[in-house]
Every structure is written in structure tokens, then in C-alpha cells.
Scaffold this motif. Structure first.
Motif, PDB file in Angstrom:
ATOM      1  N   PHE A  45       0.842  -1.198   0.000  1.00  0.00           N
ATOM      2  CA  PHE A  45       0.000   0.000   0.000  1.00  0.00           C
ATOM      3  C   PHE A  45       0.877   1.248   0.000  1.00  0.00           C
ATOM      4  CE2 PHE A  45      -2.085   3.569   1.871  1.00  0.00           C
ATOM      5  CZ  PHE A  45      -3.346   3.562   1.303  1.00  0.00           C
ATOM      6  N   HIS A  46       1.832   1.298   0.927  1.00  0.00           N
ATOM      7  CA  HIS A  46       2.675   2.494   1.054  1.00  0.00           C
ATOM      8  C   HIS A  46       3.636   2.651  -0.124  1.00  0.00           C
ATOM      9  CE1 HIS A  46       1.063   3.781   4.825  1.00  0.00           C
ATOM     10  NE2 HIS A  46       1.227   2.574   5.339  1.00  0.00           N
ATOM     11  N   TYR A  47       3.937   1.579  -0.802  1.00  0.00           N
ATOM     12  CA  TYR A  47       4.750   1.674  -2.022  1.00  0.00           C
ATOM     13  C   TYR A  47       3.923   2.321  -3.146  1.00  0.00           C
ATOM     14  CZ  TYR A  47       7.280   0.318  -6.215  1.00  0.00           C
ATOM     15  OH  TYR A  47       7.941   0.336  -7.418  1.00  0.00           O
ATOM     16  N   CYS A  48       2.649   1.977  -3.206  1.00  0.00           N
ATOM     17  CA  CYS A  48       1.778   2.468  -4.281  1.00  0.00           C
ATOM     18  C   CYS A  48       1.256   3.884  -4.028  1.00  0.00           C
ATOM     19  CB  CYS A  48       0.596   1.520  -4.473  1.00  0.00           C
ATOM     20  SG  CYS A  48       1.074  -0.066  -5.156  1.00  0.00           S
ATOM     21  N   PHE A  49       1.013   4.221  -2.773  1.00  0.00           N
ATOM     22  CA  PHE A  49       0.468   5.534  -2.426  1.00  0.00           C
ATOM     23  C   PHE A  49       1.355   6.168  -1.363  1.00  0.00           C
ATOM     24  CE2 PHE A  49      -3.307   3.251  -3.940  1.00  0.00           C
ATOM     25  CZ  PHE A  49      -3.742   4.145  -4.902  1.00  0.00           C
ATOM     26  N   ASP A  50       1.956   7.298  -1.704  1.00  0.00           N
ATOM     27  CA  ASP A  50       2.867   7.946  -0.761  1.00  0.00           C
ATOM     28  C   ASP A  50       2.151   8.867   0.223  1.00  0.00           C
ATOM     29  OD1 ASP A  50       2.199   9.953  -2.514  1.00  0.00           O
ATOM     30  OD2 ASP A  50       4.256  10.520  -3.010  1.00  0.00           O
ATOM     31  N   SER A  51       0.834   9.055   0.024  1.00  0.00           N
ATOM     32  CA  SER A  51       0.083   9.906   0.945  1.00  0.00           C
ATOM     33  C   SER A  51      -1.396   9.566   0.877  1.00  0.00           C
ATOM     34  CB  SER A  51       0.279  11.379   0.581  1.00  0.00           C
ATOM     35  OG  SER A  51      -0.343  11.655  -0.663  1.00  0.00           O
ATOM     36  N   LYS A  52      -2.108  10.003   1.905  1.00  0.00           N
ATOM     37  CA  LYS A  52      -3.560   9.803   1.913  1.00  0.00           C
ATOM     38  C   LYS A  52      -4.195  10.623   0.801  1.00  0.00           C
ATOM     39  CE  LYS A  52      -7.461   9.383   4.999  1.00  0.00           C
ATOM     40  NZ  LYS A  52      -7.923   9.436   6.385  1.00  0.00           N
ATOM     41  N   GLN A  53      -3.616  11.789   0.516  1.00  0.00           N
ATOM     42  CA  GLN A  53      -4.127  12.633  -0.556  1.00  0.00           C
ATOM     43  C   GLN A  53      -4.056  11.902  -1.894  1.00  0.00           C
ATOM     44  OE1 GLN A  53      -2.705  16.655  -0.458  1.00  0.00           O
ATOM     45  NE2 GLN A  53      -3.114  16.973  -2.622  1.00  0.00           N
ATOM     46  N   ALA A  54      -2.955  11.199  -2.147  1.00  0.00           N
ATOM     47  CA  ALA A  54      -2.809  10.442  -3.406  1.00  0.00           C
ATOM     48  C   ALA A  54      -3.864   9.345  -3.494  1.00  0.00           C
ATOM     49  CB  ALA A  54      -1.407   9.859  -3.513  1.00  0.00           C
ATOM     50  N   LEU A  55      -4.113   8.663  -2.383  1.00  0.00           N
ATOM     51  CA  LEU A  55      -5.151   7.630  -2.366  1.00  0.00           C
ATOM     52  C   LEU A  55      -6.524   8.239  -2.630  1.00  0.00           C
ATOM     53  CD1 LEU A  55      -6.356   4.796  -1.761  1.00  0.00           C
ATOM     54  CD2 LEU A  55      -6.508   5.541   0.616  1.00  0.00           C
ATOM     55  N   LEU A  56      -6.853   9.323  -1.915  1.00  0.00           N
ATOM     56  CA  LEU A  56      -8.169   9.940  -2.098  1.00  0.00           C
ATOM     57  C   LEU A  56      -8.346  10.468  -3.511  1.00  0.00           C
ATOM     58  CD1 LEU A  56      -8.770  11.760   1.294  1.00  0.00           C
ATOM     59  CD2 LEU A  56      -9.778   9.636   0.473  1.00  0.00           C
ATOM     60  N   GLU A  57      -7.292  11.001  -4.083  1.00  0.00           N
ATOM     61  CA  GLU A  57      -7.377  11.475  -5.462  1.00  0.00           C
ATOM     62  C   GLU A  57      -7.702  10.313  -6.398  1.00  0.00           C
ATOM     63  OE1 GLU A  57      -5.085  14.437  -8.499  1.00  0.00           O
ATOM     64  OE2 GLU A  57      -4.081  13.833  -6.660  1.00  0.00           O
ATOM     65  N   SER A  58      -7.053   9.186  -6.187  1.00  0.00           N
ATOM     66  CA  SER A  58      -7.324   8.006  -6.996  1.00  0.00           C
ATOM     67  C   SER A  58      -8.749   7.506  -6.792  1.00  0.00           C
ATOM     68  CB  SER A  58      -6.315   6.899  -6.656  1.00  0.00           C
ATOM     69  OG  SER A  58      -6.513   5.778  -7.475  1.00  0.00           O
ATOM     70  N   VAL A  59      -9.215   7.505  -5.540  1.00  0.00           N
ATOM     71  CA  VAL A  59     -10.579   7.055  -5.234  1.00  0.00           C
ATOM     72  C   VAL A  59     -11.606   7.980  -5.883  1.00  0.00           C
ATOM     73  CG1 VAL A  59     -12.280   6.836  -3.365  1.00  0.00           C
ATOM     74  CG2 VAL A  59     -10.012   5.796  -3.128  1.00  0.00           C
ATOM     75  N   ILE A  60     -11.428   9.300  -5.719  1.00  0.00           N
ATOM     76  CA  ILE A  60     -12.383  10.251  -6.288  1.00  0.00           C
ATOM     77  C   ILE A  60     -12.423  10.139  -7.806  1.00  0.00           C
ATOM     78  CG2 ILE A  60     -12.783  12.723  -6.703  1.00  0.00           C
ATOM     79  CD1 ILE A  60     -11.944  13.164  -3.736  1.00  0.00           C
ATOM     80  N   THR A  61     -11.254  10.066  -8.419  1.00  0.00           N
ATOM     81  CA  THR A  61     -11.197   9.949  -9.887  1.00  0.00           C
ATOM     82  C   THR A  61     -11.863   8.666 -10.352  1.00  0.00           C
ATOM     83  OG1 THR A  61      -9.165  11.239  -9.961  1.00  0.00           O
ATOM     84  CG2 THR A  61      -9.651   9.868 -11.888  1.00  0.00           C
ATOM     85  N   THR A  62     -11.573   7.558  -9.693  1.00  0.00           N
ATOM     86  CA  THR A  62     -12.119   6.265 -10.098  1.00  0.00           C
ATOM     87  C   THR A  62     -13.626   6.197  -9.902  1.00  0.00           C
ATOM     88  OG1 THR A  62     -10.032   5.172  -9.590  1.00  0.00           O
ATOM     89  CG2 THR A  62     -11.986   3.766  -9.720  1.00  0.00           C
ATOM     90  N   ILE A  63     -14.109   6.646  -8.756  1.00  0.00           N
ATOM     91  CA  ILE A  63     -15.545   6.546  -8.483  1.00  0.00           C
ATOM     92  C   ILE A  63     -16.334   7.490  -9.396  1.00  0.00           C
ATOM     93  CG2 ILE A  63     -15.865   8.251  -6.633  1.00  0.00           C
ATOM     94  CD1 ILE A  63     -17.347   6.022  -5.090  1.00  0.00           C
TER      95      ILE A  63
END
Length: 196
Positions: A45-63
Motif C-alpha cells: 500500500f505504502h509503495y503504491c500511495f505515498d500519501s492519503k491525498q494520493a489515495l483519495l485522489e485516486s478514489v475520487i477519480t475512479t468513483i
């Protein structure tokens, strides 16, 4: 475990985050629970996403792309503009009724992003995507079906984004799909009346 490209792991973790956040809410979803949902280690997880912001950006874009893709696929020229517009709204609305928790998550993500310093651009981008999608669809239909609008395309795109957004929240709160369908019928008539 077989090696998987990092883009595929990011996609896998993003989809897992959507499932976990839909089920548990944004605030209660942890990186550990997302990794477990995806069947991956926390270090991946931490290798793929360096921050919570990066994860949320991916989630928002995907959804957001889930809804956008479904509507784009449904918008195919029908016999009349009214039928074409209605088909798009019906596809979107069927998704809302079938997946209310996913749509609730979009609002939760918006509120979360607006309240977190440095995350505001994520909420802005979410709503820009809605408007951009409507603008693209309107322009595509105007060209394909050869009609001219009585209002500027950007204004109509913002209107439709605001209308579907408000109607979705209204449904999530009141739970009345028939009333929402009646509003969509009215909006369909209104949009069809804005062309010459």
C-alpha cells in the motif's frame, strides 16, 4: 505472490478503498483495512500511495469515472433528442438506485476533501469532472444529432451537473425513486426544449 505492475496494484488498492469506504465510511477506513480488503500487505500500500491525498485522489477519480463511463455508454443517438437525453438520465439513475452507498461515498469524499487543508482541490476536481463530462456529451450530441442550443454549452453543462447532484442527494435523504424519476422527466423535457 506473482509480481504485478504497480499501476495494477494501485487500481486494486483503489477499488478496495472504494469498497471499504462505501461499507465503513471515509473516517473509519484505514490504510490497514484497505490493504486487507485488497489482499495485499501494508508495505505494498505504502509503495503504491505515498500519501492519503494520493489515495483519495485516486478514489475520487475512479468513483467519478464509474458514473461517467456508465452515462457515456448509455448516450447513443435515439430517434429523438428527448429519447437520447432520457436514456442517459435513466442509466445514471439506475446506477444511483442500485448503488446508493457508492453515491453517498462521493458526497462523503467531497465533504472530507473540503474540510482537510490541502485537499480542497480534490473536491473541485470531482465537480469539474462532472461538468466536463456533460459538456463533452452535449457537444457530441449536438454534432451527431445536428441541433443548436438556445443556451451556451458550459451553462447547460453546469446546470445538468448541479441538477443531477442535487437530485441524487435528495434521493439519498428521502429515498423516493419515483419522485426523482418524475424530476428527471421534467429535466428531460426542459433540455429537449432548449434546442432548435
Amino acid at each position: 505472490m506473482a509480481r504485478m505492475p504497480s499501476a495494477e496494484r494501485r487500481r486494486q488498492l483503489t477499488e478496495a478503498a472504494i469498497r471499504a469506504m462505501t461499507r465503513d465510511g471515509v473516517a473509519r477506513t484505514t490504510t490497514r483495512s484497505i490493504a486487507a480488503e485488497a489482499g495485499l500487505s501494508l508495505s505494498v500500500f505504502h509503495y503504491c500511495f505515498d500519501s492519503k491525498q494520493a489515495l483519495l485522489e485516486s478514489v475520487i477519480t475512479t468513483i467519478t469515472e464509474h458514473s461517467v463511463t456508465m452515462v457515456r455508454d448509455a448516450i447513443r443517438p435515439q430517434a429523438t433528442l428527448r429519447e437520447t437525453v432520457r436514456a442517459g438520465f435513466q442509466a445514471y439513475w439506475a446506477h444511483v438506485v442500485a448503488n446508493p452507498a457508492e453515491h453517498m461515498l462521493t458526497y462523503e469524499l467531497t465533504q472530507y476533501a473540503l474540510r482537510q487543508p490541502g485537499f480542497e482541490h480534490l473536491a473541485r476536481r470531482q465537480y469539474e469532472l462532472y461538468t466536463e463530462t456533460y459538456r463533452e456529451l452535449i457537444e457530441q450530441l449536438a454534432k451527431t444529432m445536428e441541433f443548436e442550443l438556445l443556451v451556451p454549452v458550459p451553462v447547460l453543462a453546469r446546470y445538468l451537473a448541479a441538477m443531477t447532484d442535487g437530485l441524487t442527494v435528495n434521493f439519498l435523504v428521502l429515498g423516493d425513486p419515483e419522485a426523482a424519476a418524475e424530476v428527471l422527466d421534467l429535466v428531460t423535457e426542459h433540455v429537449a426544449g432548449l434546442v432548435r
